[in-house]
Design an enzyme around this catalytic site. Structure first.
Site, mmCIF file in Angstrom:
data_model
loop_
_atom_site.group_PDB
_atom_site.id
_atom_site.type_symbol
_atom_site.label_atom_id
_atom_site.label_comp_id
_atom_site.label_asym_id
_atom_site.label_seq_id
_atom_site.Cartn_x
_atom_site.Cartn_y
_atom_site.Cartn_z
ATOM 1 N N HIS A 331 8.949 3.441 -8.411
ATOM 2 C CA HIS A 331 7.522 3.160 -8.568
ATOM 3 C C HIS A 331 6.791 4.446 -8.943
ATOM 4 O O HIS A 331 7.055 5.482 -8.335
ATOM 5 C CB HIS A 331 6.882 2.765 -7.229
ATOM 6 C CG HIS A 331 7.380 1.525 -6.633
ATOM 7 N ND1 HIS A 331 6.648 0.367 -6.670
ATOM 8 C CD2 HIS A 331 8.507 1.241 -5.936
ATOM 9 C CE1 HIS A 331 7.315 -0.577 -6.030
ATOM 10 N NE2 HIS A 331 8.446 -0.080 -5.583
ATOM 11 N N HIS A 375 6.074 6.271 4.024
ATOM 12 C CA HIS A 375 5.136 7.178 3.402
ATOM 13 C C HIS A 375 4.331 7.941 4.436
ATOM 14 O O HIS A 375 3.966 7.407 5.469
ATOM 15 C CB HIS A 375 4.194 6.286 2.563
ATOM 16 C CG HIS A 375 3.263 7.005 1.654
ATOM 17 N ND1 HIS A 375 2.089 6.468 1.214
ATOM 18 C CD2 HIS A 375 3.323 8.236 1.108
ATOM 19 C CE1 HIS A 375 1.470 7.303 0.421
ATOM 20 N NE2 HIS A 375 2.188 8.403 0.345
ATOM 21 N N GLU A 381 -5.870 6.316 4.010
ATOM 22 C CA GLU A 381 -5.670 5.054 3.287
ATOM 23 C C GLU A 381 -6.239 3.903 4.104
ATOM 24 O O GLU A 381 -5.711 3.554 5.162
ATOM 25 C CB GLU A 381 -4.180 4.799 3.036
ATOM 26 C CG GLU A 381 -3.505 5.856 2.180
ATOM 27 C CD GLU A 381 -2.058 5.487 1.879
ATOM 28 O OE1 GLU A 381 -1.658 4.334 2.113
ATOM 29 O OE2 GLU A 381 -1.315 6.373 1.432
ATOM 30 N N HIS A 410 -4.349 3.837 7.640
ATOM 31 C CA HIS A 410 -3.320 4.842 7.876
ATOM 32 C C HIS A 410 -3.947 6.175 7.516
ATOM 33 O O HIS A 410 -4.207 6.470 6.352
ATOM 34 C CB HIS A 410 -2.071 4.524 7.049
ATOM 35 C CG HIS A 410 -1.565 3.122 7.317
ATOM 36 N ND1 HIS A 410 -1.727 2.096 6.422
ATOM 37 C CD2 HIS A 410 -0.978 2.589 8.419
ATOM 38 C CE1 HIS A 410 -1.236 0.977 6.949
ATOM 39 N NE2 HIS A 410 -0.773 1.248 8.156
ATOM 40 N N HIS A 416 3.576 5.354 7.666
ATOM 41 C CA HIS A 416 3.404 3.918 7.455
ATOM 42 C C HIS A 416 4.379 3.468 6.377
ATOM 43 O O HIS A 416 5.136 4.267 5.831
ATOM 44 C CB HIS A 416 1.962 3.577 7.080
ATOM 45 C CG HIS A 416 1.460 4.290 5.852
ATOM 46 N ND1 HIS A 416 1.067 5.603 5.875
ATOM 47 C CD2 HIS A 416 1.284 3.872 4.575
ATOM 48 C CE1 HIS A 416 0.659 5.962 4.664
ATOM 49 N NE2 HIS A 416 0.801 4.944 3.852
HETATM 50 FE FE LIG Z 1 0.468 4.803 1.729
#
Ligand SMILES: [Fe+2]
Length: 483
Positions: A331, A375, A381, A410, A416
């Site tokens: 990604h 991550h 976020e 997060h 997370h």
């Molecule tokens: Fe994230």
């Protein structure tokens, strides 16, 4: 004059100007717009000239934002009726509005908490009562200080009645924000937003931005939907205390893609043409350093007959987003889905990004894990869900847990990623052909700012206190996990 387009979502056919950041001119009465100069001594039709500056006079040309307004009465008319604090805190006049926008005192009520957070759908509080937009906003997160023009605010809203007609004395309520720009993300019920610049309808799946200082009124497009059955308008908002939202740079993507400039729609000039509306006494509310102040005004603020400039509210249909992603493996970072961004202090680092995860084809190969990876991020976020499901959260029983109208947080460097159920399912998924994800529309408010949480965010009923248990079960498989 720019040729506008008709909206497909309007209670009356509204006309819009197309193009992000363009200079437009618009007149609602023929001949109202002065030609060849900005401030003539003799203004056409007896109008008054007023400049609305959205950037410092000396801002670089490509960032400079201002609009010239030609109006029946200037904004200063009526200001001999002084502002007083809402909430009745100074004991002068009763007010149904909160003392502080969003209900949280940023100097005392906001707390730091690095834990991952998740909330269910925002409910309408004060059931059985009529709640307008200003009363229905709840602060969730905040960073910085509006008085220093630093930081952001993140809010949710839930309301069931119009600002029009909902002041204590039945007057219309209108608002302007001295603190920053609002980005509004409706999740339930379309909004009818009137501004000095003109009118917009904003439905779930669309967003709008109301820049600092522009007077606006938030109503419900189809109020019959919220009449007696308990339903209400719901959504999310982000506010930036400095700068303005911009389109992100495209770099090697080229000159097209992501949110295309032509798809941003600005209202056309509109004024109250009926004497009964134009001369109706109303209440003007000012959000000033997060506190609310109100004053009466002897006439409607919606008396701008013509305007020209580039400091304007706008809306955007998220369905127009042209997503770009990998067609081989892995990604790109989620910044590839950025719709709008606002500059931060560090080069290349945003104060705030608005990012979406739209329906899209996933075309990566059979050895790419398709949901987001585990991550930790230097950014905060905050995520919301407009409809459907999010592909990284199945929940322990498949129920998801991340629901439309809900949210998750997060914070900076808080770990997370996909929950245990999603991770397990996607490791087993062979992913041997492209699939189209059509199951939902999630978004992210991402910020370089570390945010504090309001008491409402920490203590509301819809907070899911065992959220982090969704990662229980990510047990050590090394070195024996089967291929
Ligand atoms: Fe994230």
């Amino acid at each position: 004059m720019c040729v506008g387009s008709k909206s497909s979502c309007s209670k009356e056919e509204l006309t819009y100007h197309h193009g992000f950041g363009n200079h437009f001119e618009s007149e609602a009465y023929p001949g109202a717009l002065p030609q060849g100069r900005n401030n003539p001594r003799i203004v056409p039709l007896g109008l008054y000239t007023e400049q609305l500056s959205g950037t410092a006079f000396t801002a670089p040309r490509n960032e400079n934002r201002r609009t010239w307004l030609y109006r029946a009465q200037p904004s200063v008319s009526g200001t001999s009726n002084s502002f007083y604090a809402c909430g009745g805190s100074d004991g002068t006049v009763s007010s149904s509005l909160p003392e502080i926008f969003g209900g949280a005192d940023w100097s005392t009520d906001m707390k730091l908490d690095p834990n991952p957070m998740r909330w269910g759908a925002t409910p309408l509080l004060r059931s059985g009562e009529r709640v307008n937009f200003i009363q229905g906003v709840h602060t969730l997160l905040g960073s910085g200080d509006a008085t220093c023009k630093s930081g952001i605010g993140i809010y949710v809203y839930a309301f069931n009645t119009n600002m029009s007609g909902s002041a204590s004395g039945g007057e219309d309520l209108h608002m302007y924000n001295s603190d920053g720009d609002f980005l509004i993300v409706p999740q339930q019920e379309a909004l009818w937003i009137q501004t000095e610049i003109g009118r917009l309808t904003v439905a779930p799946g669309e967003i709008c931005v109301i820049p600092r200082g522009i007077v606006f009124t938030v109503n419900i497009l189809n109020p019959e939907n919220t009449a007696e059955d308990g339903s209400f308008a719901r959504g999310y908002m982000m506010e930036i205390f400095r700068g303005h939202f911009m389109l992100p740079e495209l770099g090697p993507i080229g000159s097209n893609g992501l949110a295309n400039s032509r798809d941003f729609l600005h209202p056309t000039a509109h004024y109250e043409s009926e004497d009964s509306q134009a001369n109706k006494s109303c209440i003007i509310v000012n959000k000033f350093g997060q506190h609310l102040f109100q004053r009466s005004n002897p006439h409607s603020p919606y008396n701008v007959v013509a305007w020209h400039g580039n400091y304007l509210p706008y809306k955007y249909d998220l369905g127009r987003f042209c997503a770009v992603n990998s067609v081989t493996y892995d990604h790109p970072d989620p910044s590839i889905y950025t719709v709008l961004t606002a500059k931060g202090d560090e080069n290349g680092t945003a104060l705030a990004d608005f990012v979406i995860f739209p329906p899209r084809v996933m075309a990566t190969d059979q050895n790419t894990f398709r949901p987001p990876w585990f991550h930790r991020n230097v950014m905060t976020e905050f995520m919301g869900l407009i409809y459907g499901k999010y592909d990284a959260k199945k929940g322990k029983n498949g129920s998801g847990g991340f629901v439309p109208g809900g949210a998750s947080l997060h914070s900076i460097m808080t770990p997370h990623g996909p929950d245990a159920a999603s991770y397990d399912a996607n490791v087993k998924n062979p992913c041997d052909e492209p699939t189209k994800f059509e199951g939902g529309l999630a978004f992210m408010f991402e910020s370089s700012a570390m945010c504090k949480l309001s008491q409402y965010a920490l203590n509301c009923e819809q907070r899911e206190r065992d959220y982090a248990s969704c990662w229980d079960g990510l047990d050590r498989a090394f070195p024996t996990r089967a291929e």
